[in-house]
Structure formats: C-alpha cells, structure tokens
Scaffold this motif. Sequence first.
Motif, short mmCIF file in Angstrom:
data_model
loop_
_atom_site.label_atom_id
_atom_site.label_comp_id
_atom_site.label_asym_id
_atom_site.label_seq_id
_atom_site.Cartn_x
_atom_site.Cartn_y
_atom_site.Cartn_z
N LEU A 84 94.23 59.59 58.43
CA LEU A 84 92.89 59.79 58.98
C LEU A 84 92.91 60.81 60.13
CD1 LEU A 84 89.90 59.04 58.93
CD2 LEU A 84 90.43 57.16 60.47
N ARG A 85 93.91 60.75 60.98
CA ARG A 85 93.98 61.67 62.11
C ARG A 85 94.05 63.12 61.64
NH1 ARG A 85 94.47 60.21 66.91
NH2 ARG A 85 95.63 58.31 66.52
N GLU A 86 94.81 63.39 60.59
CA GLU A 86 94.91 64.75 60.07
C GLU A 86 93.57 65.22 59.50
OE1 GLU A 86 99.12 63.11 59.89
OE2 GLU A 86 97.09 62.33 59.54
N VAL A 87 92.88 64.32 58.82
CA VAL A 87 91.56 64.66 58.27
C VAL A 87 90.57 64.90 59.41
CG1 VAL A 87 89.62 63.80 56.89
CG2 VAL A 87 91.98 63.54 56.06
N GLN A 88 90.63 64.08 60.44
CA GLN A 88 89.77 64.28 61.61
C GLN A 88 90.00 65.67 62.20
OE1 GLN A 88 90.57 61.62 64.87
NE2 GLN A 88 88.72 62.18 65.95
N GLU A 89 91.24 66.06 62.34
CA GLU A 89 91.56 67.38 62.89
C GLU A 89 91.05 68.50 61.98
OE1 GLU A 89 95.58 69.86 63.78
OE2 GLU A 89 95.54 67.79 64.52
N LEU A 90 91.22 68.34 60.67
CA LEU A 90 90.72 69.32 59.72
C LEU A 90 89.21 69.51 59.87
CD1 LEU A 90 90.91 71.05 57.02
CD2 LEU A 90 90.39 68.90 55.86
N LEU A 91 88.49 68.39 59.86
CA LEU A 91 87.03 68.46 59.94
C LEU A 91 86.56 69.03 61.28
CD1 LEU A 91 86.14 65.05 58.25
CD2 LEU A 91 86.12 67.34 57.21
N ALA A 92 87.25 68.68 62.34
CA ALA A 92 86.87 69.19 63.66
C ALA A 92 87.05 70.70 63.75
CB ALA A 92 87.71 68.50 64.75
N ASN A 93 87.91 71.27 62.93
CA ASN A 93 88.16 72.71 62.96
C ASN A 93 87.32 73.50 61.97
OD1 ASN A 93 90.13 73.04 65.07
ND2 ASN A 93 91.48 71.81 63.78
N ILE A 94 86.43 72.83 61.26
CA ILE A 94 85.50 73.52 60.35
C ILE A 94 84.13 73.49 61.01
CG2 ILE A 94 84.44 73.55 58.06
CD1 ILE A 94 86.96 72.12 57.01
N PRO A 95 83.65 74.63 61.53
CA PRO A 95 82.39 74.64 62.29
C PRO A 95 81.18 74.13 61.51
CG PRO A 95 83.51 76.76 62.43
CD PRO A 95 84.27 75.94 61.44
N ASN A 96 81.20 74.24 60.19
CA ASN A 96 80.06 73.82 59.40
C ASN A 96 80.00 72.31 59.17
OD1 ASN A 96 80.79 76.74 58.57
ND2 ASN A 96 78.63 76.49 58.10
N VAL A 97 81.02 71.59 59.62
CA VAL A 97 80.97 70.12 59.58
C VAL A 97 80.15 69.71 60.81
CG1 VAL A 97 82.26 67.97 59.70
CG2 VAL A 97 83.14 69.89 58.33
N ILE A 98 78.95 69.22 60.57
CA ILE A 98 78.01 68.89 61.64
C ILE A 98 78.38 67.58 62.32
CG2 ILE A 98 75.57 68.46 62.16
CD1 ILE A 98 76.29 71.32 61.16
N GLU A 99 78.84 66.61 61.54
CA GLU A 99 79.23 65.31 62.06
C GLU A 99 80.13 64.64 61.04
OE1 GLU A 99 75.67 63.03 62.70
OE2 GLU A 99 74.86 63.57 60.76
N ALA A 100 80.95 63.72 61.51
CA ALA A 100 81.84 62.97 60.61
C ALA A 100 82.12 61.60 61.21
CB ALA A 100 83.15 63.74 60.40
#
Length: 161
Positions: A84-100
């Motif tokens: 989960l931590r790796e996925v959180q980092e991935l999503l946080a680094n994609i500007p078009n991910v508005i929220e997760a």
Amino acid sequence: MNENPYVQIDAADRRILKSLRDLPRATASERAEYASMTRATYRSRLEQLWNSGVIIAHEPQLDLALLGFTVQASVDLEVVQGRLREVQELLANIPNVIEAYSTTGRSDVRCRIAGLTTTHLQKILLEVGESPHIVRTESVVILDSLVAARKVQTLDTVHLK
C-alpha cells in the motif's frame, strides 16, 4: 484524563466555519459580523480552530472542467498485499490523481483522476495499472457531480454540549 480524541466545538465555532464557507473572499471584519461576534473574538477563535487541527487547509475550490479537465474517473485499485505504501507514493506523484483513499471491500484503494480528454485519462489509467504493486484496476467515468464535496454542512448533524 480525557480519552476523547475529538475536538469539541460550539455554536460560535460552527458560525466561524460557516462564515469561511459562505464568505470565502470576505474580510475578517465581514466574517466576524456574519458570525455575530467581534473581530477580536472571531480572530482568536479562528486561530484556535487552526491550532487544534480542525481547519487543515486554505485552498480554493476549482472547477476542473473550466480548466480543461473534461473527464474524471473513480478508480478502484486492488493492491499487492503489503504494498500500500508504494501505491500511495505512486499516486501522490501523479498530479492528475485528485484524491485517493484506502478502503474496505473488493478494492484496497479508491481514487479520483482528472484528464483533459478520454485519451489523456486512458494514458493516466495505463500508467497507474503498470505498477507491479497493483493487481487490478476498475474505473468508472464520472458524468456529473450531484453533490459537491462538502464538510462544513456535516456540522449540522453534530449535537452540541
């Protein structure tokens, strides 16, 4: 010792929070008047709300469609156990991910992604899906907002002391 982890607010605090919602561009004096208190009291109590962590951001609400982001999707992700931590980092680094959010149920993460076009959205979805830490994705295109994100309104459901 108080075991309650929640911050207690009263009717005056509610009025302050509603003033921030209803008068986002007003002066402190105008908000204080709206909240039926002096400017000094308003500022002092507002500072207490910030310091307590009740207010966590001062960010404008944006109409993404007016900025060209014409398509959004709600995306569920099934994550490799323990990643989960790796996925959180991935999503946080994609500007078009508005929220997760981490979730229960069939998926482990639910996020909202904004794209300029369906082609752009597909490119972002493919980028997310290529992660070795994600087993499966399921996306649903959002057609329209029926109830916009809101938080201050929930205060009306809380009973005061």
